[in-house]
Design a protein around this motif. Structure first.
Motif, mmCIF file in Angstrom:
data_model
loop_
_atom_site.group_PDB
_atom_site.id
_atom_site.type_symbol
_atom_site.label_atom_id
_atom_site.label_comp_id
_atom_site.label_asym_id
_atom_site.label_seq_id
_atom_site.Cartn_x
_atom_site.Cartn_y
_atom_site.Cartn_z
ATOM 1 N N PRO A 154 0.804 -1.236 0.000
ATOM 2 C CA PRO A 154 0.000 0.000 0.000
ATOM 3 C C PRO A 154 0.834 1.281 0.000
ATOM 4 N N TRP A 155 2.058 1.211 0.485
ATOM 5 C CA TRP A 155 2.909 2.404 0.561
ATOM 6 C C TRP A 155 3.855 2.507 -0.644
ATOM 7 N N GLY A 156 3.644 1.658 -1.653
ATOM 8 C CA GLY A 156 4.542 1.640 -2.791
ATOM 9 C C GLY A 156 4.075 2.489 -3.959
ATOM 10 N N VAL A 157 4.914 2.542 -4.985
ATOM 11 C CA VAL A 157 4.636 3.276 -6.213
ATOM 12 C C VAL A 157 4.672 2.311 -7.389
ATOM 13 N N ILE A 158 3.705 2.468 -8.296
ATOM 14 C CA ILE A 158 3.662 1.714 -9.550
ATOM 15 C C ILE A 158 4.022 2.675 -10.676
ATOM 16 N N LEU A 159 5.046 2.374 -11.428
ATOM 17 C CA LEU A 159 5.474 3.214 -12.537
ATOM 18 C C LEU A 159 4.875 2.691 -13.843
ATOM 19 N N ALA A 160 4.417 3.609 -14.675
ATOM 20 C CA ALA A 160 3.832 3.251 -15.968
ATOM 21 C C ALA A 160 3.989 4.437 -16.902
ATOM 22 N N ASN A 161 3.754 4.205 -18.181
ATOM 23 C CA ASN A 161 3.701 5.335 -19.104
ATOM 24 C C ASN A 161 2.516 6.225 -18.738
ATOM 25 N N GLY A 162 2.650 7.518 -18.977
ATOM 26 C CA GLY A 162 1.599 8.453 -18.602
ATOM 27 C C GLY A 162 0.281 8.218 -19.298
ATOM 28 N N ALA A 163 0.293 7.490 -20.430
ATOM 29 C CA ALA A 163 -0.941 7.192 -21.158
ATOM 30 C C ALA A 163 -1.445 5.776 -20.900
ATOM 31 N N ALA A 164 -0.835 5.063 -19.967
ATOM 32 C CA ALA A 164 -1.191 3.661 -19.725
ATOM 33 C C ALA A 164 -2.643 3.517 -19.283
ATOM 34 N N HIS A 165 -3.239 2.409 -19.653
ATOM 35 C CA HIS A 165 -4.639 2.149 -19.323
ATOM 36 C C HIS A 165 -4.850 2.140 -17.817
ATOM 37 N N VAL A 166 -3.918 1.533 -17.061
ATOM 38 C CA VAL A 166 -4.086 1.451 -15.608
ATOM 39 C C VAL A 166 -4.069 2.832 -14.971
ATOM 40 N N LEU A 167 -3.445 3.793 -15.646
ATOM 41 C CA LEU A 167 -3.334 5.130 -15.075
ATOM 42 C C LEU A 167 -4.433 6.059 -15.562
ATOM 43 N N GLU A 168 -4.831 5.924 -16.826
ATOM 44 C CA GLU A 168 -5.751 6.877 -17.432
ATOM 45 C C GLU A 168 -7.190 6.379 -17.565
ATOM 46 N N ASP A 169 -7.407 5.067 -17.566
ATOM 47 C CA ASP A 169 -8.715 4.545 -17.948
ATOM 48 C C ASP A 169 -9.332 3.571 -16.954
ATOM 49 N N GLU A 170 -8.760 3.477 -15.762
ATOM 50 C CA GLU A 170 -9.326 2.551 -14.784
ATOM 51 C C GLU A 170 -9.672 3.275 -13.484
ATOM 52 N N SER A 171 -10.012 4.565 -13.612
ATOM 53 C CA SER A 171 -10.376 5.373 -12.450
ATOM 54 C C SER A 171 -9.314 5.191 -11.364
ATOM 55 N N THR A 172 -9.727 4.916 -10.140
ATOM 56 C CA THR A 172 -8.765 4.638 -9.070
ATOM 57 C C THR A 172 -8.829 3.171 -8.655
ATOM 58 N N ALA A 173 -9.233 2.302 -9.592
ATOM 59 C CA ALA A 173 -9.304 0.874 -9.275
ATOM 60 C C ALA A 173 -7.957 0.298 -8.843
#
Length: 345
Positions: A73-92
């Protein structure tokens, strides 16, 4: 809805036949049925290594569950700024991980590059208690702009991530389209390149509602199972998900269906490129074509019944057109004729 998304396409005949066959008699619930139990062996053959497979009804849930196994829970997930997990999955993803933070990194055409990732990790304030620490890298294959990571690119990214202790996952909602484009073995662009876990997409490639969470790091299997139950994603009649997945990979249907979708995207892009008032953002590598055209032209095509999506991240005059496993060449040609007609008008 023709080019709106491959989500709008029907299920394949193979999937429907498998569902019909499964809809007879009784079967053990919660994944203890024979169809679900056979998936580990089937995917181990497909990927040429022992894997653990978990059917999940939704891609968003599958991504979230995998990330929750790779990140605290205290970690960071790195992804491209346009990634689906970042842009299209709300805060899931944050929900499933109990609060891990997603951080977007820049990259051309929705792809990360190893040099950018490596430098960001070198510069990270690892010893500063007030800053969250990266724990996972998420790659989208193919990307949100229809581009594809090569095996060497995935390997370089995973090497950079693992040098700092990060786990790696692949959102493969359109993994089939990527592999069909690359012509490589599925293993070459996943575990052999350093991927620990992935979502093997089925729904966008002719499934009804099913994704396969594939764990190359089998030590994650027990935690995934516990989290799947806790998240309400352990389906009681799991056989109906599992037979869709099994039917999709039997006889390489997943690759054949994806190759057709890719070919139709190539045909579509070639035709659009010949229209002076339409500009390709870049050549498609999978089954998505991104173009720039006047909003008035887009509105006229929409009014004529053609469906596609605006794609504002590439500009106010940008649009995405997605082909599917069942897109007929005649439909592509009909759309191209409509574009030429409306553009001339």
């Amino acid at each position: 809805m023709t080019f709106y998304s491959d989500n709008t396409a029907p299920a394949t005949p193979e999937v429907m036949a498998a569902l019909n066959a499964a809809n007879a008699g009784f079967a053990a619930p919660y994944g203890d049925d024979t169809a679900t139990q056979s998936l580990n062996a089937a995917f181990s053959r497909l990927f040429e290594t022992d894997v653990a497979v978990f059917p999940v009804p939704l891609g968003t849930a599958a991504n979230g569950l995998l990330l929750s196994c790779l990140t605290r829970p205290w970690g960071v997930i790195l992804a491209n700024g346009a990634a689906h997990v970042l842009e299209d999955e709300s805060t899931a993803p944050e929900l499933f991980t109990d609060g891990a933070r997603l951080v977007g990194l820049p990259g051309d055409r929705a792809k990360l590059d190893a040099a950018t990732l490596r430098q960001r990790l070198v510069d990270w304030p690892w010893d500063f208690i007030h800053t969250a620490k990266p724990q996972a890298l998420a790659l989208t294959q193919s990307t949100e702009q229809g581009t594809v990571y090569t095996p060497d690119e995935v390997a370089a990214l995973c090497e950079a991530a693992k040098a700092h202790g990060l786990k790696t996952m692949m959102d493969g909602a359109r993994f089939a389209n990527a592999v069909a484009h690359l012509g490589c073995a599925p293993a070459d662009v996943t575990w052999r390149a350093g991927i620990d876990a992935m979502v093997f997409g089925v729904t966008k490639n002719g499934g009804m509602a099913a994704e396969a969470a594939v764990l190359f790091d089998r030590s994650l299997a027990e935690e995934f199972a516990l989290r799947q139950k806790r998240a309400g994603q352990l389906i009681s009649k799991m056989r109906y998900l599992s037979v869709q997945i099994a039917a999709s990979i039997a006889d390489d249907m997943w690759l054949k269906r994806a190759a057709h979708a890719n070919a139709m995207a190539t045909r579509l892009a070639a035709g659009l490129q010949a229209v002076p008032s339409v500009k390709l953002c870049h050549q498609p590598q999978a089954n998505a074509v991104f173009v720039r055209m006047a909003p008035a032209l887009a509105d006229a095509l929409s009014a004529a019944g053609w469906g596609f999506n605006p794609w504002r991240s590439l500009g106010q005059d940008s649009y995405r057109l997605v082909t599917a496993w069942d897109t007929p060449a005649e439909t592509v040609d009909g759309f191209l004729a409509a574009v030429r007609e409306q553009a001339a008008a």
